[in-house]
Design a protein around this motif. Structure first.
Motif, PDB file in Angstrom:
ATOM      1  N   GLU A  53      50.269  40.222  48.937  1.00 32.79           N
ATOM      2  CA  GLU A  53      51.774  39.084  49.353  1.00 32.79           C
ATOM      3  C   GLU A  53      52.253  40.124  50.389  1.00 32.79           C
ATOM      4  O   GLU A  53      52.811  38.501  51.461  1.00 32.79           O
ATOM      5  CB  GLU A  53      53.098  39.060  48.151  1.00 32.79           C
ATOM      6  CG  GLU A  53      52.416  38.411  46.703  1.00 32.79           C
ATOM      7  CD  GLU A  53      54.151  38.461  46.255  1.00 32.79           C
ATOM      8  OE1 GLU A  53      54.643  38.677  45.634  1.00 32.79           O
ATOM      9  OE2 GLU A  53      53.601  38.105  44.728  1.00 32.79           O
ATOM     10  N   ARG A  69      51.616  31.534  48.185  1.00 29.20           N
ATOM     11  CA  ARG A  69      50.268  31.669  47.141  1.00 29.20           C
ATOM     12  C   ARG A  69      48.803  31.444  47.737  1.00 29.20           C
ATOM     13  O   ARG A  69      48.555  31.633  47.428  1.00 29.20           O
ATOM     14  CB  ARG A  69      51.073  31.203  46.086  1.00 29.20           C
ATOM     15  CG  ARG A  69      50.004  31.250  44.236  1.00 29.20           C
ATOM     16  CD  ARG A  69      49.366  32.389  44.891  1.00 29.20           C
ATOM     17  NE  ARG A  69      50.753  33.324  44.351  1.00 29.20           N
ATOM     18  CZ  ARG A  69      50.609  34.932  43.961  1.00 29.20           C
ATOM     19  NH1 ARG A  69      48.960  35.247  43.521  1.00 29.20           N
ATOM     20  NH2 ARG A  69      50.926  34.974  43.533  1.00 29.20           N
ATOM     21  N   ASP A  73      45.609  32.276  47.743  1.00 30.79           N
ATOM     22  CA  ASP A  73      44.420  31.834  47.356  1.00 30.79           C
ATOM     23  C   ASP A  73      43.351  31.240  47.983  1.00 30.79           C
ATOM     24  O   ASP A  73      42.168  31.745  47.421  1.00 30.79           O
ATOM     25  CB  ASP A  73      44.962  30.482  46.398  1.00 30.79           C
ATOM     26  CG  ASP A  73      45.327  30.805  45.008  1.00 30.79           C
ATOM     27  OD1 ASP A  73      45.451  31.766  44.850  1.00 30.79           O
ATOM     28  OD2 ASP A  73      46.607  29.906  44.665  1.00 30.79           O
ATOM     29  N   MET A 115      43.595  40.112  43.601  1.00 34.40           N
ATOM     30  CA  MET A 115      43.323  39.030  42.451  1.00 34.40           C
ATOM     31  C   MET A 115      43.002  39.153  41.437  1.00 34.40           C
ATOM     32  O   MET A 115      41.532  39.806  41.104  1.00 34.40           O
ATOM     33  CB  MET A 115      43.993  37.606  42.596  1.00 34.40           C
ATOM     34  CG  MET A 115      44.315  37.148  43.682  1.00 34.40           C
ATOM     35  SD  MET A 115      46.128  37.357  43.111  1.00 34.40           S
ATOM     36  CE  MET A 115      45.991  35.321  42.081  1.00 34.40           C
ATOM     37  N   ARG A 116      43.139  39.203  39.873  1.00 34.63           N
ATOM     38  CA  ARG A 116      42.777  39.402  38.486  1.00 34.63           C
ATOM     39  C   ARG A 116      41.147  38.829  38.822  1.00 34.63           C
ATOM     40  O   ARG A 116      40.451  39.300  38.285  1.00 34.63           O
ATOM     41  CB  ARG A 116      43.526  39.339  37.329  1.00 34.63           C
ATOM     42  CG  ARG A 116      42.679  39.310  36.546  1.00 34.63           C
ATOM     43  CD  ARG A 116      42.773  40.882  35.838  1.00 34.63           C
ATOM     44  NE  ARG A 116      41.355  41.095  34.643  1.00 34.63           N
ATOM     45  CZ  ARG A 116      41.938  42.527  33.800  1.00 34.63           C
ATOM     46  NH1 ARG A 116      43.180  42.769  34.008  1.00 34.63           N
ATOM     47  NH2 ARG A 116      41.065  42.078  32.599  1.00 34.63           N
ATOM     48  N   ASP A 138      47.775  40.855  40.865  1.00 33.49           N
ATOM     49  CA  ASP A 138      48.707  39.745  40.187  1.00 33.49           C
ATOM     50  C   ASP A 138      49.461  40.521  38.841  1.00 33.49           C
ATOM     51  O   ASP A 138      50.721  39.972  38.146  1.00 33.49           O
ATOM     52  CB  ASP A 138      48.931  38.304  40.439  1.00 33.49           C
ATOM     53  CG  ASP A 138      46.897  38.369  39.574  1.00 33.49           C
ATOM     54  OD1 ASP A 138      46.479  39.864  39.781  1.00 33.49           O
ATOM     55  OD2 ASP A 138      46.177  37.261  39.462  1.00 33.49           O
ATOM     56  N   GLU A 139      49.391  41.594  38.776  1.00 34.69           N
ATOM     57  CA  GLU A 139      49.703  42.023  37.374  1.00 34.69           C
ATOM     58  C   GLU A 139      50.402  43.193  38.078  1.00 34.69           C
ATOM     59  O   GLU A 139      51.614  43.733  36.872  1.00 34.69           O
ATOM     60  CB  GLU A 139      48.724  42.724  36.547  1.00 34.69           C
ATOM     61  CG  GLU A 139      47.516  41.394  36.215  1.00 34.69           C
ATOM     62  CD  GLU A 139      46.498  41.816  35.635  1.00 34.69           C
ATOM     63  OE1 GLU A 139      45.828  41.376  34.550  1.00 34.69           O
ATOM     64  OE2 GLU A 139      46.055  42.983  35.497  1.00 34.69           O
TER      65      GLU A 139
END
Length: 228
Positions: A53, A69, A73, A115-116, A138-139
């Motif tokens: 981010e 976002r 992505d 990202m996961r 993202d966790e």
């Protein structure tokens, strides 16, 4: 007073376990240029180990007219596409050390700002069960250089930070791991880690074993406790 036994080893992913930083850089430049901007190698190096981010906001400042976002992505998709075409570029000795830790019964965790879905892609391409837990970008409650991702991994594994060793390649990652209370090994790749607080610097993981990691952990605890 004895040193706590080594219970877990926590791994960063990009640049530590796998050499994917060039993939990220290859995705970043066309994105910025597509909006009429320019993106230097030095700017790319400044993002190594940074949360996605925070990185996305820097791309917005560089002229990328996309949401945070959407930027995340887009870059993740591009890196995953490169991985699917070329395979996973493990750093020398990383896969072997990881396998040795598993064989020794030492828990392992992956702590990454990716990202996961990307972390899962890399983990799924390892030919053995490599990790007991994965904490992805993202966790995490807060990204590296905050200690949160490493603390979350410790909690998930049921261990204390003092029982762990973390392996990192970037200043932001090292600061995160050190702040968590883990014993931290720096394995530099693309950026200098001088002054980032690593408790030991190993130029490579090649030839390193689970016994080496355990010995480092015990030595760190002894020095910290002033028992020498």
């Amino acid at each position: 007073m004895n040193a706590p036994p080594l219970a877990a080893v926590l791994w960063d992913m990009d640049g530590t376990l796998v050499d994917t930083e060039p993939y990220w850089m290859a995705a970043e430049t066309p994105l910025v240029e597509s909006y009429g901007g320019s993106w230097s190698h030095e700017q790319a190096l400044g993002l190594v180990g940074l949360g996605l981010e925070d990185s996305a906001r820097i791309f917005q400042e560089a002229g990328v007219r996309m949401g945070v976002r959407d930027i995340i992505d887009h870059l993740t998709d591009e890196v995953m596409r490169q991985l699917s075409e070329t395979g996973v570029p493990f750093r020398p000795g990383a896969r072997e050390l990881l396998a040795g830790l598993r064989a020794a019964g030492i828990k392992t965790g992956l702590v990454t700002m990716s990202m996961r879905r990307m972390a899962d892609t890399v983990v799924d391409l390892i030919e053995f069960e490599a990790f007991d837990v994965v904490i992805a970008g993202d966790e995490a409650t807060r990204p590296k250089p905050f200690p949160d991702p490493y603390l979350q991994a410790c909690e998930a594994l049921g261990v204390t930070p003092e029982e762990t060793v973390a392996i990192e390649d970037s200043p932001n990652g090292l600061r995160s791991a050190v702040a968590s209370g883990a014993a931290v090994i720096g394995v530099p790749l693309m950026v200098s880690i001088a002054g980032a607080g690593a408790h030991a610097v190993w130029p490579t993981l090649e030839g390193r074993t689970a016994d080496d990691v355990a010995a480092f952990h015990a030595g760190h605890f002894t020095a910290k406790a002033g028992l020498r």
